[in-house]
Write an enzyme that holds these catalytic residues in place. Structure first.
Site, PDB file in Angstrom:
ATOM      1  N   ILE A  12       0.844  -1.200   0.000  1.00 21.06           N
ATOM      2  CA  ILE A  12       0.000   0.000   0.000  1.00 21.06           C
ATOM      3  C   ILE A  12       0.880   1.251   0.000  1.00 21.06           C
ATOM      4  N   ASP A  33      11.970   2.698   5.158  1.00 23.81           N
ATOM      5  CA  ASP A  33      11.547   1.298   5.049  1.00 23.81           C
ATOM      6  C   ASP A  33      12.719   0.388   5.403  1.00 23.81           C
ATOM      7  N   THR A  36      12.163  -5.394   4.757  1.00 27.00           N
ATOM      8  CA  THR A  36      11.981  -6.772   5.225  1.00 27.00           C
ATOM      9  C   THR A  36      11.636  -7.623   4.015  1.00 27.00           C
ATOM     10  N   THR A  96       7.679  -4.430  15.589  1.00 31.08           N
ATOM     11  CA  THR A  96       7.430  -3.396  14.571  1.00 31.08           C
ATOM     12  C   THR A  96       6.113  -2.661  14.822  1.00 31.08           C
ATOM     13  N   THR A 120      -6.231  -1.230  10.345  1.00 30.06           N
ATOM     14  CA  THR A 120      -7.012  -2.270   9.677  1.00 30.06           C
ATOM     15  C   THR A 120      -8.358  -2.501  10.354  1.00 30.06           C
ATOM     16  N   ASP A 121      -9.318  -2.987   9.562  1.00 34.69           N
ATOM     17  CA  ASP A 121     -10.616  -3.353  10.146  1.00 34.69           C
ATOM     18  C   ASP A 121     -10.511  -4.573  11.059  1.00 34.69           C
ATOM     19  N   GLU A 122      -9.387  -5.307  10.960  1.00 36.33           N
ATOM     20  CA  GLU A 122      -9.253  -6.530  11.765  1.00 36.33           C
ATOM     21  C   GLU A 122      -9.202  -6.244  13.258  1.00 36.33           C
ATOM     22  N   TYR A 146      -1.347 -10.585  14.747  1.00 35.62           N
ATOM     23  CA  TYR A 146      -1.258  -9.394  13.880  1.00 35.62           C
ATOM     24  C   TYR A 146      -2.299  -8.354  14.287  1.00 35.62           C
ATOM     25  N   ALA A 148      -4.043  -8.061  16.949  1.00 37.24           N
ATOM     26  CA  ALA A 148      -3.875  -7.574  18.325  1.00 37.24           C
ATOM     27  C   ALA A 148      -2.803  -6.485  18.390  1.00 37.24           C
ATOM     28  N   LYS A 150      -1.919  -4.512  15.888  1.00 37.56           N
ATOM     29  CA  LYS A 150      -2.459  -3.307  15.227  1.00 37.56           C
ATOM     30  C   LYS A 150      -3.426  -2.594  16.181  1.00 37.56           C
ATOM     31  N   ASN A 175      -9.845  -5.127   3.278  1.00 39.75           N
ATOM     32  CA  ASN A 175      -8.833  -5.812   2.458  1.00 39.75           C
ATOM     33  C   ASN A 175      -8.558  -5.091   1.143  1.00 39.75           C
ATOM     34  N   PRO A 188      -2.963 -12.207  -4.905  1.00 42.87           N
ATOM     35  CA  PRO A 188      -1.757 -12.432  -5.731  1.00 42.87           C
ATOM     36  C   PRO A 188      -1.278 -13.880  -5.698  1.00 42.87           C
ATOM     37  N   HIS A 272      -9.456 -18.247  12.316  1.00 48.52           N
ATOM     38  CA  HIS A 272      -9.821 -17.552  11.066  1.00 48.52           C
ATOM     39  C   HIS A 272     -11.048 -16.648  11.239  1.00 48.52           C
TER      40      HIS A 272
HETATM   41  P1  NAD Z   1       3.302  -4.908   3.408  1.00 51.16           P
HETATM   42  O1  NAD Z   1       3.651  -6.075   4.267  1.00 51.16           O
HETATM   43  O2  NAD Z   1       3.115  -5.115   1.947  1.00 51.16           O
HETATM   44  O3  NAD Z   1       4.413  -3.763   3.561  1.00 51.16           O
HETATM   45  C1  NAD Z   1       4.954  -3.425   4.799  1.00 51.16           C
HETATM   46  C2  NAD Z   1       6.193  -2.554   4.559  1.00 51.16           C
HETATM   47  O4  NAD Z   1       6.698  -2.151   5.844  1.00 51.16           O
HETATM   48  C3  NAD Z   1       7.328  -3.294   3.842  1.00 51.16           C
HETATM   49  O5  NAD Z   1       7.896  -2.476   2.849  1.00 51.16           O
HETATM   50  C4  NAD Z   1       8.343  -3.562   4.951  1.00 51.16           C
HETATM   51  O6  NAD Z   1       9.680  -3.624   4.492  1.00 51.16           O
HETATM   52  C5  NAD Z   1       8.099  -2.362   5.859  1.00 51.16           C
HETATM   53  N1  NAD Z   1       8.508  -2.619   7.257  1.00 51.16           N
HETATM   54  C6  NAD Z   1       8.197  -3.699   8.018  1.00 51.16           C
HETATM   55  N2  NAD Z   1       8.775  -3.591   9.233  1.00 51.16           N
HETATM   56  C7  NAD Z   1       9.441  -2.407   9.241  1.00 51.16           C
HETATM   57  C8  NAD Z   1      10.210  -1.719  10.216  1.00 51.16           C
HETATM   58  N3  NAD Z   1      10.425  -2.246  11.436  1.00 51.16           N
HETATM   59  N4  NAD Z   1      10.731  -0.517   9.877  1.00 51.16           N
HETATM   60  C9  NAD Z   1      10.539   0.021   8.638  1.00 51.16           C
HETATM   61  N5  NAD Z   1       9.818  -0.593   7.685  1.00 51.16           N
HETATM   62  C10 NAD Z   1       9.274  -1.787   7.978  1.00 51.16           C
HETATM   63  O7  NAD Z   1       2.005  -4.260   4.073  1.00 51.16           O
HETATM   64  P2  NAD Z   1       0.737  -3.556   3.369  1.00 51.16           P
HETATM   65  O8  NAD Z   1      -0.239  -4.598   2.982  1.00 51.16           O
HETATM   66  O9  NAD Z   1       1.231  -2.581   2.388  1.00 51.16           O
HETATM   67  O10 NAD Z   1       0.127  -2.786   4.629  1.00 51.16           O
HETATM   68  C11 NAD Z   1       0.540  -1.452   4.941  1.00 51.16           C
HETATM   69  C12 NAD Z   1      -0.227  -0.961   6.157  1.00 51.16           C
HETATM   70  O11 NAD Z   1      -1.631  -0.980   5.870  1.00 51.16           O
HETATM   71  C13 NAD Z   1      -0.048  -1.826   7.405  1.00 51.16           C
HETATM   72  O12 NAD Z   1      -0.002  -0.981   8.513  1.00 51.16           O
HETATM   73  C14 NAD Z   1      -1.307  -2.688   7.446  1.00 51.16           C
HETATM   74  O13 NAD Z   1      -1.634  -3.045   8.762  1.00 51.16           O
HETATM   75  C15 NAD Z   1      -2.327  -1.729   6.868  1.00 51.16           C
HETATM   76  N6  NAD Z   1      -3.477  -2.329   6.190  1.00 51.16           N
HETATM   77  C16 NAD Z   1      -3.292  -3.257   5.206  1.00 51.16           C
HETATM   78  C17 NAD Z   1      -4.402  -3.770   4.519  1.00 51.16           C
HETATM   79  C18 NAD Z   1      -4.242  -4.766   3.399  1.00 51.16           C
HETATM   80  O14 NAD Z   1      -5.251  -5.261   2.894  1.00 51.16           O
HETATM   81  N7  NAD Z   1      -3.045  -5.080   2.947  1.00 51.16           N
HETATM   82  C19 NAD Z   1      -5.688  -3.330   4.863  1.00 51.16           C
HETATM   83  C20 NAD Z   1      -5.830  -2.378   5.903  1.00 51.16           C
HETATM   84  C21 NAD Z   1      -4.719  -1.878   6.539  1.00 51.16           C
HETATM   85  O1  DAU Z   2      -8.823  -6.649   6.506  1.00 51.86           O
HETATM   86  C1  DAU Z   2      -7.601  -6.003   6.324  1.00 51.86           C
HETATM   87  C2  DAU Z   2      -6.473  -7.010   6.359  1.00 51.86           C
HETATM   88  O2  DAU Z   2      -6.528  -7.726   5.133  1.00 51.86           O
HETATM   89  C3  DAU Z   2      -5.112  -6.371   6.554  1.00 51.86           C
HETATM   90  O3  DAU Z   2      -5.063  -5.786   7.826  1.00 51.86           O
HETATM   91  C4  DAU Z   2      -3.988  -7.410   6.424  1.00 51.86           C
HETATM   92  O4  DAU Z   2      -2.725  -6.772   6.492  1.00 51.86           O
HETATM   93  C5  DAU Z   2      -4.137  -8.111   5.086  1.00 51.86           C
HETATM   94  O5  DAU Z   2      -3.165  -9.140   4.978  1.00 51.86           O
HETATM   95  C6  DAU Z   2      -5.533  -8.717   4.961  1.00 51.86           C
HETATM   96  O6  DAU Z   2      -5.729  -9.769   5.927  1.00 51.86           O
HETATM   97  P1  DAU Z   2      -6.423 -11.165   5.535  1.00 51.86           P
HETATM   98  O7  DAU Z   2      -5.953 -12.185   6.497  1.00 51.86           O
HETATM   99  O8  DAU Z   2      -7.889 -10.975   5.345  1.00 51.86           O
HETATM  100  O9  DAU Z   2      -5.760 -11.358   4.062  1.00 51.86           O
HETATM  101  P2  DAU Z   2      -5.135 -12.635   3.326  1.00 51.86           P
HETATM  102  O10 DAU Z   2      -4.781 -12.170   1.950  1.00 51.86           O
HETATM  103  O11 DAU Z   2      -4.084 -13.312   4.116  1.00 51.86           O
HETATM  104  O12 DAU Z   2      -6.386 -13.624   3.222  1.00 51.86           O
HETATM  105  C7  DAU Z   2      -7.647 -13.205   2.687  1.00 51.86           C
HETATM  106  C8  DAU Z   2      -8.634 -14.352   2.892  1.00 51.86           C
HETATM  107  O13 DAU Z   2      -8.255 -15.456   2.045  1.00 51.86           O
HETATM  108  C9  DAU Z   2      -8.656 -14.917   4.311  1.00 51.86           C
HETATM  109  O14 DAU Z   2      -9.976 -15.320   4.623  1.00 51.86           O
HETATM  110  C10 DAU Z   2      -7.734 -16.139   4.227  1.00 51.86           C
HETATM  111  C11 DAU Z   2      -7.980 -16.636   2.823  1.00 51.86           C
HETATM  112  N1  DAU Z   2      -6.855 -17.331   2.139  1.00 51.86           N
HETATM  113  C12 DAU Z   2      -5.625 -16.744   2.162  1.00 51.86           C
HETATM  114  C13 DAU Z   2      -4.567 -17.327   1.490  1.00 51.86           C
HETATM  115  C14 DAU Z   2      -3.184 -16.711   1.508  1.00 51.86           C
HETATM  116  C15 DAU Z   2      -7.094 -18.488   1.425  1.00 51.86           C
HETATM  117  O15 DAU Z   2      -8.236 -19.018   1.392  1.00 51.86           O
HETATM  118  N2  DAU Z   2      -6.056 -19.060   0.754  1.00 51.86           N
HETATM  119  C16 DAU Z   2      -4.799 -18.535   0.744  1.00 51.86           C
HETATM  120  O16 DAU Z   2      -3.891 -19.111   0.105  1.00 51.86           O
END
Ligand code: NAD
Ligand code: DAU
Length: 333
Positions: A12, A33, A36, A96, A120-122, A146, A148, A150, A175, A188, A272
């Site tokens: 993001i 960054d 990681t 972190t 996050t909504d989680e 995770y 907890a 956040k 998500n 992905p 889950h």
């Molecule tokens: P991501 O895992 O793709 O990216 C995380 C980034 O943070 C990476 O570039 C990593 O190198 C960097 N990082 C990790 N630990 C670090 C540290 N100690 N110091 C500096 N950099 C560090 O995550 P994302 O999916 O892009 O999520 C970004 C933010 O959005 C997070 O806070 C996540 O909780 C929140 N969020 C994600 C989603 C989602 O669907 N992916 C939804 C809602 C909120």
């Molecule tokens: O809701 C926001 C959150 O969405 C963010 O805070 C998190 O950072 C982000 O990773 C995401 O969390 P989820 O656990 O919902 O996302 P994930 O992509 O891991 O999984 C989405 C759903 O798909 C979940 O119900 C688990 C399921 N899943 C996941 C994988 C990797 C599968 O069924 N098969 C899989 O291979």
């Protein structure tokens, strides 16, 4: 505006930086960054000339203090973000997500810098099919290490805003999907499996529901909140994209001309969460935000095309990610 973006090499954060450089030439961006396993410098290649990139840890108090002293605002994306990893080893999530956020809060407090916290909504736990969507007043009830951590980081921000007057806003988003998302994540992972001719892998029965939003819509909301959000306030971000996991897999299978049952059920995730859903009325009514990607299928097809066109970006991480899933005990049911 001089902006410090943490986690700008992640999914993001990188989309946020790219959008900001493209659309806001008056903003200077410094990315902090740690690179990681989830961070990827290549996600910023096309904007590398237009930003400052600092390779470092958000928990490094001295480094963070120095960087924060030179900016007008911080947008904090950096986190350990994957639920499955937090079940295997919670420690990096505490370090972190909790200590890293503490480090940023101390710096923005000292230098009186505006702070936006991306969450996050989680943090709200999960919903039954009948329950109404999460709102800003839903009680926190996180399920995984995770979520907890956040939730803990959100609480730190609220405390620093109230007790120390930090000029902070928070957002809790559902998500995200779109380009530059790590191949460990659901969408992905399945797209790149399908490109490789491998069957998608659905945890358990696949009835869990997620509320999908395109990453570009999330990031436009973050900018709206940063510029016009009320200090101390939390905004929920979501685009009415509720869909169960099996339906997402079937959309992907259809896009690859594969049979709708051409997937495997695999070991379910411990604890889950069953359903997430966001009520984004506050964001829509107070700040006038609306999503541009209103049709999930269209956004998903564009995302598939992005992964087809950018194999060099994801290929180096694919085999290692799948090996980690096998090592975690994932098995076909
Ligand atoms: P991501 O895992 O793709 O990216 C995380 C980034 O943070 C990476 O570039 C990593 O190198 C960097 N990082 C990790 N630990 C670090 C540290 N100690 N110091 C500096 N950099 C560090 O995550 P994302 O999916 O892009 O999520 C970004 C933010 O959005 C997070 O806070 C996540 O909780 C929140 N969020 C994600 C989603 C989602 O669907 N992916 C939804 C809602 C909120
Ligand atoms: O809701 C926001 C959150 O969405 C963010 O805070 C998190 O950072 C982000 O990773 C995401 O969390 P989820 O656990 O919902 O996302 P994930 O992509 O891991 O999984 C989405 C759903 O798909 C979940 O119900 C688990 C399921 N899943 C996941 C994988 C990797 C599968 O069924 N098969 C899989 O291979």
């Amino acid at each position: 505006m001089r902006l410090l973006v943490t986690g700008g090499a992640g999914f993001i954060g990188a989309n946020f930086v790219r959008q900001t450089v493209a659309e806001r030439p008056d903003t200077t961006v410094t990315v902090l960054d740690a690179l990681t396993y989830a961070g990827n410098r290549a996600s910023l290649d096309s904007v590398a000339e237009g930003i400052d990139f600092v390779h470092g840890d958000i928990a490094d108090l001295d480094l963070v203090d120095e960087l924060v002293s030179g900016v007008d605002a911080v947008v904090h994306f950096a986190a350990e973000s994957h639920n499955d990893n937090s079940l295997a080893d919670p420690w990096p999530f505490l370090q972190t997500n909790i200590i890293g956020t503490y480090s940023l809060l101390q710096a923005v407090r000292r230098h009186e810098v505006r702070y936006h916290h991306v969450s996050t909504d989680e943090v709200y736990g999960d919903l039954t099919p009948e329950e109404p969507a999460f709102t800003e007043s839903t009680a926190y009830n996180p399920s995984s290490p995770y979520s907890a951590t956040k939730a803990g980081s959100d609480m730190l921000v609220r405390a620093w805003a109230r007790s120390f007057g930090v000029r902070a806003t928070l957002s809790n988003c559902s998500n995200n999907y779109g380009p530059y998302q790590h191949v460990e994540k659901f969408i992905p992972r399945q797209i790149t499996n399908l490109i490789d001719g491998v069957r998608p892998r659905l945890y358990g029965a696949g009835h869990q529901v997620r509320d999908w939003i395109h990453v570009a819509d999330h990031n436009r909301a973050v900018w709206d909140i940063l510029e016009r959000g009320r200090l101390g306030r939390t905004y929920l971000i979501g685009a009415n994209g509720e869909l169960d996991n099996k339906s997402v897999v079937r959309l992907l299978l259809a896009a690859f001309d594969r049979d709708p049952d051409d997937f495997d059920h695999v070991t379910d995730r411990r604890g889950h969460d069953q359903r997430y859903a966001i009520d984004a009325s506050l964001l829509r009514e107070e700040l006038g935000w609306t999503p541009r990607y209103s049709d999930f299928r269209t956004g998903l097809l564009a995302t598939i095309q992005w992964y087809r066109d950018n194999e060099s970006w994801w290929r180096p991480r694919k085999a290692e990610t799948e090996r980690a899933y096998v090592a975690s005990g994932e098995q076909t049911l």
